[in-house]
Scaffold this motif. Structure first.
Motif, PDB file in Angstrom:
ATOM      1  N   SER A 150       0.828  -1.204   0.000  1.00 50.44           N
ATOM      2  CA  SER A 150       0.000   0.000   0.000  1.00 50.44           C
ATOM      3  C   SER A 150       0.861   1.253   0.000  1.00 50.44           C
ATOM      4  N   ARG A 151       1.897   1.234   0.808  1.00 49.44           N
ATOM      5  CA  ARG A 151       2.821   2.379   0.850  1.00 49.44           C
ATOM      6  C   ARG A 151       3.531   2.563  -0.489  1.00 49.44           C
ATOM      7  N   LEU A 152       3.925   1.452  -1.109  1.00 48.01           N
ATOM      8  CA  LEU A 152       4.603   1.525  -2.398  1.00 48.01           C
ATOM      9  C   LEU A 152       3.680   2.062  -3.490  1.00 48.01           C
ATOM     10  N   LEU A 153       2.410   1.649  -3.467  1.00 48.76           N
ATOM     11  CA  LEU A 153       1.429   2.190  -4.418  1.00 48.76           C
ATOM     12  C   LEU A 153       1.376   3.708  -4.325  1.00 48.76           C
ATOM     13  N   CYS A 154       1.247   4.194  -3.104  1.00 50.15           N
ATOM     14  CA  CYS A 154       1.139   5.641  -2.895  1.00 50.15           C
ATOM     15  C   CYS A 154       2.408   6.360  -3.356  1.00 50.15           C
TER      16      CYS A 154
END
Length: 94
Positions: A51-55
């Motif tokens: 999720s952090r990488l997506l953002c």
């Protein structure tokens, strides 16, 4: 980028797929990884990391995420917030 965004997760026994969408439902970026087999907690940590990488890839601040939808096989433990899916190698994924 500022605004309202959501994260969709397809949590399977073999793969985890995540996607970031804007408030109109347009996908901005997607990721796919093999589901962690280390431990049940590692699966939860994998979702957070992805999720952090997506953002980061989309230039979206995590504080602009308004919700997350997780699709997975098996019953959901509404009280505890985990998944008791029969197709996972773990009995309970928090």
């Amino acid at each position: 980028m500022s605004g309202s965004y959501g994260i969709a997760v397809d949590l399977g026994a073999t793969y985890v797929r995540v996607a970031l969408s804007d408030e109109r439902g347009h996908f901005l970026t997607k990721l796919k990884e093999e589901t962690s087999r280390k431990s049940a907690n590692a699966v939860s940590e994998q979702l957070i990391k992805m999720s952090r990488l997506l953002c980061k890839k989309a230039g979206v601040d995590m504080t602009d995420i308004r919700g997350m939808c997780i699709a997975s096989a098996g019953p959901l433990d509404l009280e505890g917030g985990g998944i008791t899916a029969p197709n996972f190698r773990f009995k309970y994924v928090p």
